[in-house]
Scaffold this active site. Structure first.
Site, PDB file in Angstrom:
ATOM      1  N   GLU A   1      21.305  40.904  64.270  1.00 41.12           N
ATOM      2  CA  GLU A   1      20.886  39.651  64.915  1.00 41.12           C
ATOM      3  C   GLU A   1      19.953  38.960  63.931  1.00 41.12           C
ATOM      4  OE1 GLU A   1      19.264  40.941  68.674  1.00 41.12           O
ATOM      5  OE2 GLU A   1      21.248  41.354  69.464  1.00 41.12           O
TER       6      GLU A   1
ATOM      7  N   GLU B   1      16.291  27.562  57.727  1.00 37.70           N
ATOM      8  CA  GLU B   1      15.444  28.003  58.844  1.00 37.70           C
ATOM      9  C   GLU B   1      13.979  27.969  58.406  1.00 37.70           C
ATOM     10  OE1 GLU B   1      15.187  32.242  59.835  1.00 37.70           O
ATOM     11  OE2 GLU B   1      15.577  31.716  61.920  1.00 37.70           O
TER      12      GLU B   1
ATOM     13  N   CYS C   1      14.014  33.071  67.243  1.00 35.87           N
ATOM     14  CA  CYS C   1      15.237  32.799  66.470  1.00 35.87           C
ATOM     15  C   CYS C   1      16.092  31.740  67.146  1.00 35.87           C
ATOM     16  CB  CYS C   1      16.032  34.084  66.314  1.00 35.87           C
ATOM     17  SG  CYS C   1      16.493  34.802  67.895  1.00 35.87           S
TER      18      CYS C   1
ATOM     19  N   LYS D   1      11.795  51.428  63.490  1.00 34.83           N
ATOM     20  CA  LYS D   1      10.827  50.950  62.489  1.00 34.83           C
ATOM     21  C   LYS D   1      10.482  49.518  62.872  1.00 34.83           C
ATOM     22  CE  LYS D   1      10.340  48.846  58.948  1.00 34.83           C
ATOM     23  NZ  LYS D   1       9.305  47.764  59.088  1.00 34.83           N
TER      24      LYS D   1
HETATM   25  P1  NAD Z   1      12.415  40.318  58.145  1.00 35.94           P
HETATM   26  O1  NAD Z   1      13.869  40.345  57.863  1.00 35.94           O
HETATM   27  O2  NAD Z   1      11.497  39.962  57.051  1.00 35.94           O
HETATM   28  O3  NAD Z   1      11.918  41.746  58.676  1.00 35.94           O
HETATM   29  C1  NAD Z   1      12.494  42.356  59.795  1.00 35.94           C
HETATM   30  C2  NAD Z   1      12.347  43.863  59.672  1.00 35.94           C
HETATM   31  O4  NAD Z   1      13.102  44.332  58.584  1.00 35.94           O
HETATM   32  C3  NAD Z   1      10.913  44.331  59.440  1.00 35.94           C
HETATM   33  O5  NAD Z   1      10.698  45.494  60.211  1.00 35.94           O
HETATM   34  C4  NAD Z   1      10.903  44.657  57.959  1.00 35.94           C
HETATM   35  O6  NAD Z   1       9.957  45.623  57.584  1.00 35.94           O
HETATM   36  C5  NAD Z   1      12.312  45.181  57.766  1.00 35.94           C
HETATM   37  N1  NAD Z   1      12.833  45.107  56.405  1.00 35.94           N
HETATM   38  C6  NAD Z   1      12.595  44.136  55.481  1.00 35.94           C
HETATM   39  N2  NAD Z   1      13.290  44.403  54.353  1.00 35.94           N
HETATM   40  C7  NAD Z   1      13.975  45.553  54.562  1.00 35.94           C
HETATM   41  C8  NAD Z   1      14.856  46.343  53.768  1.00 35.94           C
HETATM   42  N3  NAD Z   1      15.195  45.995  52.524  1.00 35.94           N
HETATM   43  N4  NAD Z   1      15.369  47.472  54.310  1.00 35.94           N
HETATM   44  C9  NAD Z   1      15.046  47.841  55.571  1.00 35.94           C
HETATM   45  N5  NAD Z   1      14.206  47.143  56.362  1.00 35.94           N
HETATM   46  C10 NAD Z   1      13.685  46.000  55.875  1.00 35.94           C
HETATM   47  O7  NAD Z   1      12.257  39.353  59.383  1.00 35.94           O
HETATM   48  P2  NAD Z   1      10.909  38.871  60.066  1.00 35.94           P
HETATM   49  O8  NAD Z   1      10.226  37.949  59.124  1.00 35.94           O
HETATM   50  O9  NAD Z   1      10.201  40.058  60.593  1.00 35.94           O
HETATM   51  O10 NAD Z   1      11.474  38.044  61.338  1.00 35.94           O
HETATM   52  C11 NAD Z   1      11.814  36.689  61.296  1.00 35.94           C
HETATM   53  C12 NAD Z   1      13.316  36.533  61.108  1.00 35.94           C
HETATM   54  O11 NAD Z   1      14.003  37.235  62.130  1.00 35.94           O
HETATM   55  C13 NAD Z   1      13.781  35.086  61.268  1.00 35.94           C
HETATM   56  O12 NAD Z   1      14.760  34.819  60.301  1.00 35.94           O
HETATM   57  C14 NAD Z   1      14.412  35.046  62.656  1.00 35.94           C
HETATM   58  O13 NAD Z   1      15.385  34.063  62.854  1.00 35.94           O
HETATM   59  C15 NAD Z   1      15.002  36.424  62.728  1.00 35.94           C
HETATM   60  N6  NAD Z   1      15.197  36.817  64.121  1.00 35.94           N
HETATM   61  C16 NAD Z   1      16.466  36.844  64.615  1.00 35.94           C
HETATM   62  C17 NAD Z   1      16.685  37.187  65.961  1.00 35.94           C
HETATM   63  C18 NAD Z   1      18.054  37.225  66.578  1.00 35.94           C
HETATM   64  O14 NAD Z   1      18.176  37.740  67.680  1.00 35.94           O
HETATM   65  N7  NAD Z   1      19.083  36.689  65.945  1.00 35.94           N
HETATM   66  C19 NAD Z   1      15.599  37.508  66.760  1.00 35.94           C
HETATM   67  C20 NAD Z   1      14.314  37.461  66.211  1.00 35.94           C
HETATM   68  C21 NAD Z   1      14.124  37.116  64.886  1.00 35.94           C
HETATM   69  O1  6OD Z   2      16.469  37.612  74.751  1.00 37.02           O
HETATM   70  C1  6OD Z   2      17.006  38.394  73.972  1.00 37.02           C
HETATM   71  O2  6OD Z   2      17.696  39.340  74.345  1.00 37.02           O
HETATM   72  C2  6OD Z   2      16.864  38.196  72.537  1.00 37.02           C
HETATM   73  N1  6OD Z   2      17.513  39.065  71.747  1.00 37.02           N
HETATM   74  C3  6OD Z   2      16.092  37.211  72.081  1.00 37.02           C
HETATM   75  C4  6OD Z   2      15.914  36.933  70.723  1.00 37.02           C
HETATM   76  C5  6OD Z   2      14.981  36.053  70.325  1.00 37.02           C
HETATM   77  C6  6OD Z   2      14.751  35.802  68.950  1.00 37.02           C
HETATM   78  O3  6OD Z   2      13.688  35.524  68.424  1.00 37.02           O
END
Ligand code: NAD
Ligand code: 6OD
Length: 519
Positions: free
Chosen positions: A287, A423, A321, A211
């Site tokens: 993550e 963040e 992230c 998804k």
């Molecule tokens: P988000 O948590 O709003 O959404 C991520 C996904 O989760 C989307 O597909 C969304 O539809 C789904 N989702 C939302 N609520 C849900 C629920 N209750 N049940 C099931 N699915 C649900 O995140 P975003 O705004 O898309 O992305 C930004 C965030 O992601 C930032 O906080 C960023 O730091 C984090 N991020 C972390 C990493 C990592 O590797 N640690 C990488 C990229 C982004």
């Molecule tokens: O490089 C990757 O494998 C990874 N998971 C990156 C994540 C980036 C976050 O926004």
């Protein structure tokens, strides 16, 4: 040709390509000739529409570029059932070399449609075409190649056991698939983060239901086509579109027939998913977010540090992230550093994402822009000095309907300020001075997150010493976002649960069965 005309022309070309090559997904039939483009779900090897649609918006100018077919609960159930049946079908007989070969074919499929993927990602996310071409799409293919290689050499434990009475046994572990894996991903690096999970899951013999973010359905839809073209058996890869709560995301996470979940996104969403998944006691790999620190010592290679941290703060408009939102600089270097980073921030080119010279695109959405601009205002209220930026740019063209914000540098905040602790996920950092190594480490670690950190110094021993003391899942020394896919990746605290990458991915996507044979 004047720049504005060039921009329009390059945008037009990418849009034409996008229209004619990307927006399809109906049992392989292109819908290029139809006026309304619809991204469909891909379930059991077929592209299917859902009962409702929602718009896919281009963040560069706010225009609607397609409609997305939202999967309802029945369709999510069908996707899970298809994945479960596929686990028992011909996929079960795919040997490791055969799976590896299939992964290589998927990688080749992405490479063959490189321009389509770039166009899809650029239109969906607003990221600069240079970034999508250099980072997102190559990494999408590289994820499949890396796990194709890794699964062939995956280590397994074995022990010869000898008991005090002389009995002996041979213990060895075999790797079985986890089963049906639910994969939920965010919008910031759509293809990169999706394939980072799909590739090891398939390498280990699982079937998946993915998804993608509702904001960025396009590259996942293209990936479904590549899966079909590569001959991935039906039901092995399923794609459902939709939102989180009360939509495809929640329908998936509440489904008892999914054997494990891997999620990348916000920490708060991780907590919500964990609550839902707890009802069925399923393993999770998370993550999540970060408030990553960089520590800059006065003995750093100044130019290398400024270049590295310009990327670390502003790449993908700060929507990675791993971006550094807190920079601690040893006091003698502080003013010079702030001025140099300011110069870099002001030299960034906020432009149309399709323009090769653009370095910085818009934020992903109107909501996200409001959030980031809210933090800019909060920073003022909290007493920050705005070194540069702090608002929204004005272009005098269609981009004024997009979601751009100015790259921003803050100083002067107390460590307790919300802008220094929460963040923001935009092109912004706070820079503060420090006097001792211990102080810098303590400040960097004073966070509920624990995802990434970086240390900038030419003092070899100090680099190692400081890095080891930082509470982060990944710490770079004199670099940032340099990724080896065999290494552990993940975070602690609010930044996540578990590690993926290399053997860590293989272990999450497998169930190990230890076999003990009496000798
Ligand atoms: P988000 O948590 O709003 O959404 C991520 C996904 O989760 C989307 O597909 C969304 O539809 C789904 N989702 C939302 N609520 C849900 C629920 N209750 N049940 C099931 N699915 C649900 O995140 P975003 O705004 O898309 O992305 C930004 C965030 O992601 C930032 O906080 C960023 O730091 C984090 N991020 C972390 C990493 C990592 O590797 N640690 C990488 C990229 C982004
Ligand atoms: O490089 C990757 O494998 C990874 N998971 C990156 C994540 C980036 C976050 O926004």
């Amino acid at each position: 040709m004047p720049q504005a005309a060039k921009n329009f022309y390059s945008w037009y070309c990418v849009w034409q390509l996008f229209k004619t090559r990307v927006l399809c997904c109906s049992d392989g039939e292109s819908t290029a000739d139809k006026s309304v483009k619809i991204f469909q779900n891909y379930i059991d090897g077929r592209f299917v529409r859902g009962p409702r649609e929602f718009p896919d918006v281009n963040p560069a100018d706010g225009s609607v570029i397609a409609q997305v077919s939202e999967a309802d609960r029945n369709q999510v159930n069908e996707a899970v059932s298809a994945a479960r049946s596929a686990l028992r079908g011909e996929w079960r007989r795919f040997s490791v070399p055969r799976r590896a070969e299939l992964l290589q074919k998927i990688a080749a499929g992405i490479e063959a449609r490189f321009r389509d993927f770039v166009a899809a990602e650029v239109a969906d996310t607003g990221k600069p075409v240079s970034l999508a071409s250099k980072v997102d799409i190559p990494r999408g293919a590289a994820n499949f190649r890396a796990f194709a290689d890794l699964i062939k050499t995956a280590p397994l434990e074995s022990f010869r056991t000898e008991m005090p009475d002389g009995a002996a046994a041979l213990n060895y572990a075999v790797r079985n698939p986890l089963g049906v894996v639910g994969i939920i991903t965010p919008w910031n690096l759509p293809l990169l983060l999706l394939t980072w999970k799909v590739a090891p899951a398939l390498a280990c013999g699982n079937c998946v239901v993915v998804k993608p973010s509702e904001e960025t359905p396009a590259s996942a839809a293209l990936l479904a086509e590549v899966m079909q073209e590569a001959g991935v058996p039906r039901g092995v890869f399923n794609l459902v579109h939709g939102f989180g709560p009360d939509s495809a995301g929640e329908f998936l996470t509440s489904h008892a027939g999914v054997d494990g979940f891997t999620f990348t996104g916000e920490s708060g969403t991780g907590a919500a998913i964990m609550r839902t998944v707890a009802a069925n006691v399923k393993p999770v790999s998370f993550e999540l977010g970060g408030k990553n620190a960089a520590i800059v010592f006065a003995d750093c290679d100044f130019d290398e540090t400024i270049a590295g941290l310009t990327d670390a703060v502003f790449m993908n408009t700060g929507q990675v992230c791993l971006c550094a939102e807190r920079i601690y600089v040893e006091r003698p270097l502080f003013e010079r550093f702030v001025l140099a980073l300011k110069k870099k921030a002001e030299a960034l080119r906020l432009g149309w994402p399709t323009d090769e010279t653009t370095t910085t695109g818009p934020l992903i959405s109107k909501n996200h822009r409001e959030k980031v601009l809210g933090y800019y205002q909060l920073a003022r209220n909290e007493g920050a000095t705005i070194v540069t930026g702090g608002g929204a740019p004005h272009f005098g063209d269609g981009r004024d309907h997009g979601f751009y914000v100015e790259p921003t540098i803050l100083t002067g905040l107390p460590e307790s300020a919300r802008c220094a602790r929460e963040e923001i996920f935009g092109p912004v950092c706070h820079i503060a001075p420090f006097d001792t190594e211990e102080e810098a480490i303590a400040k960097a670690n004073d966070t509920k997150y624990g995802l990434a950190a970086s240390v900038w110094t030419t003092h070899l021993k100090r680099g190692h010493r400081v890095a080891e003391q930082l509470r982060a899942g990944i710490t770079w020394v004199n670099c940032w976002f340099l990724r080896d896919l065999r290494t552990p990746f993940g975070g602690m605290g609010l930044s996540g649960i578990g590690r993926e990458g290399g053997v860590h991915s293989l272990n999450f996507y497998s169930e190990l069965n230890n076999i003990c044979v009496k000798l």
